[in-house]
Design a protein around this motif. Structure first.
Motif, PDB file in Angstrom:
ATOM      1  N   GLY A  85      -3.631   2.128  -5.304  1.00 40.29           N
ATOM      2  CA  GLY A  85      -3.457   1.620  -3.960  1.00 40.29           C
ATOM      3  C   GLY A  85      -2.701   2.499  -2.999  1.00 40.29           C
ATOM      4  O   GLY A  85      -2.627   2.174  -1.828  1.00 40.29           O
ATOM      5  N   PHE A  86      -2.069   3.599  -3.443  1.00 40.28           N
ATOM      6  CA  PHE A  86      -1.229   4.369  -2.538  1.00 40.28           C
ATOM      7  C   PHE A  86      -1.913   5.606  -1.996  1.00 40.28           C
ATOM      8  O   PHE A  86      -1.292   6.425  -1.358  1.00 40.28           O
ATOM      9  N   GLY A  87      -3.199   5.789  -2.269  1.00 39.28           N
ATOM     10  CA  GLY A  87      -3.848   7.059  -1.943  1.00 39.28           C
ATOM     11  C   GLY A  87      -3.820   7.400  -0.472  1.00 39.28           C
ATOM     12  O   GLY A  87      -3.822   8.557  -0.103  1.00 39.28           O
ATOM     13  N   SER A  88      -3.785   6.413   0.414  1.00 39.05           N
ATOM     14  CA  SER A  88      -3.876   6.722   1.844  1.00 39.05           C
ATOM     15  C   SER A  88      -2.535   6.755   2.529  1.00 39.05           C
ATOM     16  O   SER A  88      -2.448   6.905   3.728  1.00 39.05           O
ATOM     17  N   GLY A 128       5.197   4.113   7.442  1.00 36.68           N
ATOM     18  CA  GLY A 128       6.410   4.348   6.685  1.00 36.68           C
ATOM     19  C   GLY A 128       6.835   5.797   6.609  1.00 36.68           C
ATOM     20  O   GLY A 128       8.003   6.109   6.689  1.00 36.68           O
ATOM     21  N   PHE A 129       5.875   6.722   6.439  1.00 33.73           N
ATOM     22  CA  PHE A 129       6.243   8.099   6.161  1.00 33.73           C
ATOM     23  C   PHE A 129       5.545   9.104   7.046  1.00 33.73           C
ATOM     24  O   PHE A 129       5.507  10.280   6.729  1.00 33.73           O
ATOM     25  N   GLY A 130       4.959   8.696   8.111  1.00 30.93           N
ATOM     26  CA  GLY A 130       4.307   9.662   8.997  1.00 30.93           C
ATOM     27  C   GLY A 130       3.188  10.416   8.333  1.00 30.93           C
ATOM     28  O   GLY A 130       3.006  11.598   8.558  1.00 30.93           O
ATOM     29  N   GLY A 131       2.443   9.720   7.443  1.00 25.56           N
ATOM     30  CA  GLY A 131       1.268  10.356   6.854  1.00 25.56           C
ATOM     31  C   GLY A 131       1.571  11.163   5.623  1.00 25.56           C
ATOM     32  O   GLY A 131       0.745  11.919   5.170  1.00 25.56           O
ATOM     33  N   SER A 132       2.753  11.005   5.024  1.00 27.08           N
ATOM     34  CA  SER A 132       3.055  11.797   3.839  1.00 27.08           C
ATOM     35  C   SER A 132       2.207  11.380   2.657  1.00 27.08           C
ATOM     36  O   SER A 132       1.792  12.201   1.869  1.00 27.08           O
ATOM     37  N   GLU A 134       4.607   9.166  -5.820  1.00 22.94           N
ATOM     38  CA  GLU A 134       5.614   9.949  -5.103  1.00 22.94           C
ATOM     39  C   GLU A 134       5.324   9.924  -3.617  1.00 22.94           C
ATOM     40  O   GLU A 134       4.173   9.787  -3.195  1.00 22.94           O
ATOM     41  N   ALA A 135       6.376  10.089  -2.824  1.00 26.18           N
ATOM     42  CA  ALA A 135       6.228  10.210  -1.370  1.00 26.18           C
ATOM     43  C   ALA A 135       7.430  10.964  -0.831  1.00 26.18           C
ATOM     44  O   ALA A 135       8.490  11.007  -1.455  1.00 26.18           O
ATOM     45  N   ASN A 136       7.251  11.599   0.314  1.00 27.17           N
ATOM     46  CA  ASN A 136       8.335  12.282   1.003  1.00 27.17           C
ATOM     47  C   ASN A 136       8.938  11.362   2.055  1.00 27.17           C
ATOM     48  O   ASN A 136       8.214  10.649   2.750  1.00 27.17           O
ATOM     49  N   LEU A 137      10.256  11.396   2.175  1.00 24.56           N
ATOM     50  CA  LEU A 137      10.957  10.611   3.188  1.00 24.56           C
ATOM     51  C   LEU A 137      11.905  11.547   3.929  1.00 24.56           C
ATOM     52  O   LEU A 137      12.767  12.172   3.313  1.00 24.56           O
ATOM     53  N   THR A 138      11.725  11.667   5.245  1.00 26.49           N
ATOM     54  CA  THR A 138      12.539  12.571   6.051  1.00 26.49           C
ATOM     55  C   THR A 138      13.684  11.801   6.696  1.00 26.49           C
ATOM     56  O   THR A 138      13.475  10.742   7.291  1.00 26.49           O
ATOM     57  N   ARG A 144      16.556   1.990   4.887  1.00 23.11           N
ATOM     58  CA  ARG A 144      15.221   2.125   5.467  1.00 23.11           C
ATOM     59  C   ARG A 144      14.334   1.006   4.914  1.00 23.11           C
ATOM     60  O   ARG A 144      14.421   0.674   3.725  1.00 23.11           O
ATOM     61  N   THR A 145      13.505   0.451   5.755  1.00 25.81           N
ATOM     62  CA  THR A 145      12.506  -0.510   5.306  1.00 25.81           C
ATOM     63  C   THR A 145      11.151   0.171   5.349  1.00 25.81           C
ATOM     64  O   THR A 145      10.722   0.648   6.399  1.00 25.81           O
ATOM     65  N   LEU A 146      10.493   0.236   4.200  1.00 20.55           N
ATOM     66  CA  LEU A 146       9.248   0.967   4.064  1.00 20.55           C
ATOM     67  C   LEU A 146       8.098   0.008   3.823  1.00 20.55           C
ATOM     68  O   LEU A 146       8.260  -1.034   3.172  1.00 20.55           O
ATOM     69  N   ALA A 147       6.933   0.345   4.335  1.00 24.99           N
ATOM     70  CA  ALA A 147       5.727  -0.430   4.089  1.00 24.99           C
ATOM     71  C   ALA A 147       5.000   0.173   2.895  1.00 24.99           C
ATOM     72  O   ALA A 147       4.522   1.299   2.959  1.00 24.99           O
ATOM     73  N   VAL A 148       4.946  -0.567   1.795  1.00 22.22           N
ATOM     74  CA  VAL A 148       4.261  -0.128   0.586  1.00 22.22           C
ATOM     75  C   VAL A 148       3.074  -1.060   0.386  1.00 22.22           C
ATOM     76  O   VAL A 148       3.226  -2.185  -0.083  1.00 22.22           O
ATOM     77  N   ASN A 149       1.881  -0.605   0.748  1.00 21.20           N
ATOM     78  CA  ASN A 149       0.709  -1.474   0.813  1.00 21.20           C
ATOM     79  C   ASN A 149       1.050  -2.689   1.669  1.00 21.20           C
ATOM     80  O   ASN A 149       1.450  -2.564   2.804  1.00 21.20           O
ATOM     81  N   ASP A 150       0.953  -3.892   1.115  1.00 21.92           N
ATOM     82  CA  ASP A 150       1.240  -5.093   1.892  1.00 21.92           C
ATOM     83  C   ASP A 150       2.677  -5.571   1.696  1.00 21.92           C
ATOM     84  O   ASP A 150       3.043  -6.650   2.152  1.00 21.92           O
ATOM     85  N   GLU A 151       3.483  -4.794   1.028  1.00 25.24           N
ATOM     86  CA  GLU A 151       4.862  -5.185   0.718  1.00 25.24           C
ATOM     87  C   GLU A 151       5.833  -4.360   1.549  1.00 25.24           C
ATOM     88  O   GLU A 151       5.625  -3.173   1.772  1.00 25.24           O
ATOM     89  N   ARG A 152       6.895  -4.998   2.000  1.00 21.25           N
ATOM     90  CA  ARG A 152       7.953  -4.286   2.717  1.00 21.25           C
ATOM     91  C   ARG A 152       9.137  -4.150   1.778  1.00 21.25           C
ATOM     92  O   ARG A 152       9.636  -5.138   1.242  1.00 21.25           O
TER      93      ARG A 152
END
Length: 332
Positions: free
Chosen positions: A122-125, A130-134, A159-163, A175-183
């Motif tokens: 689910g995280f491919g896109s 949340g991360f500006g397209g990372s 994995e993801a990058n967070l600036t 930070r509150t991040l959007a992970v699929n449909d979960e915050r």
């Protein structure tokens, strides 16, 4: 393959004829990893070898097919329903990663693996907002292959990058991040460094149909700051000084991450030498590192008539040549 078209599937997988199902499965996993087209891009020989071992595993992993193969040899497929994969055209592009393919393959061959839908996890896109397209990447050839009665999970970590702004890294933040449909709310501790890695347990990719979920790893990046530079535990900055402050020294007001402070500049301060403020630098486990201020000469853009007159007097009264010996020493 022999001249009469017979393939020794046991030899293809490198196992004895009496090998049990677990031994056959282990050998297939090892060879599949070695010859998978993703590992050998553009290698037609590796792709052909991969199809051959897949065909061998399809037959030997199925008790009925294996029985007919051992009894009838090259004519096993005509002795009952079924057939090999020899003519199969595998569309590897349908799968999000190697583990997806193996899950599907083992499931279709009766190996007990959970079949996952083509297209990956689910995280491919990436994170929406949340991360500006990372984006997230799956673990690829990670923790293992499906196996056993229900199948062990593939590597579901993501994995993801967070600036972060330097102030956020210095003081810590949420930070509150959007992970699929979960915050997901993330607490960033004070004093993280460039390249620090945070683990969010159970927030990674989910294996369809099993409920298993990996972990999410955040790779932290820190934005550059116009003044401060992080050097290990120390925080560095240039300290602009005027000509008279460098020459005569004295107390000067300076900036620190906590606000203003007063430092004593010694007379005749040498450029390149730093002033050290202990315990005013980057947060560390034991408290704070040091703050290093390196003086630089800052001349005004324009001089008043009085300043110009004083500098003319200084030039006339100067007793030492600043380039004494330098010209001779510089000759090659």
């Amino acid at each position: 393959m022999t001249a009469n078209g017979y393939r020794d599937y046991f030899k293809v997988l490198g196992v004895d004829r009496g090998a049990d199902a677990d031994t056959i499965k282990r050998s297939f996993r090892k060879l599949a990893r070695q010859y998978h087209p993703d590992v050998n891009p553009g290698d037609k020989a590796a792709e052909a070898r991969f199809k051959e071992i897949s065909e061998a595993y399809e037959v030997l992993s199925d008790p009925d097919k294996r029985r007919r193969y051992e009894q009838f040899g090259q004519y096993w497929s005509q002795a009952g329903a079924g057939g090999g994969m020899g003519g199969m055209d595998v569309d590897f592009g349908r799968y999000g990663n190697f583990d997806d393919f193996i899950n599907d393959l083992l499931g279709r061959f009766g190996g007990g693996g959970a079949s996952s839908a083509p297209g990956g996890f689910g995280f491919g896109s990436g994170f929406p907002g949340g991360f500006g397209g990372s984006g997230f990447g799956t673990g690829g050839f990670g923790a293992g292959f499906p196996g056993g009665a229900k199948g062990a999970p593939a590597n579901l970590d993501a994995e993801a990058n967070l600036t972060l702004a330097m102030a956020e890294a210095f003081r810590g933040c949420e930070r509150t991040l959007a992970v699929n449909d979960e915050r997901v709310k993330v607490r960033i501790p004070a004093g993280v460094r460039q390249g620090s890695r945070l683990r969010l347990k159970g927030k990674g990719n989910m294996q369809p149909g099993t409920g298993r979920r990996g972990d999410l790893y955040l790779n932290l990046q820190i934005q550059t700051h116009p003044i401060w530079k992080l050097d290990g535990d120390q925080l560095r900055a240039e300290l602009p000084l005027s000509l008279d402050e460098l020459a005569l020294g004295g107390e000067v007001r300076v900036a620190t991450p906590d606000g203003e402070a007063t430092v004593q500049v010694p007379p005749g301060m040498t450029l390149g030498r730093s002033l050290r403020l202990k315990g005013k630098g980057w947060p560390i486990k034991e408290g704070r590192g040091d703050l290093l201020l390196t003086p630089v000469l800052r001349m005004p853009d324009t001089l008043s008539s009085e300043e110009r007159a004083l500098l003319e007097q200084l030039r006339a009264a100067r007793s030492a040549d600043p380039r004494a010996g330098w010209i001779q020493a510089a000759r090659l």
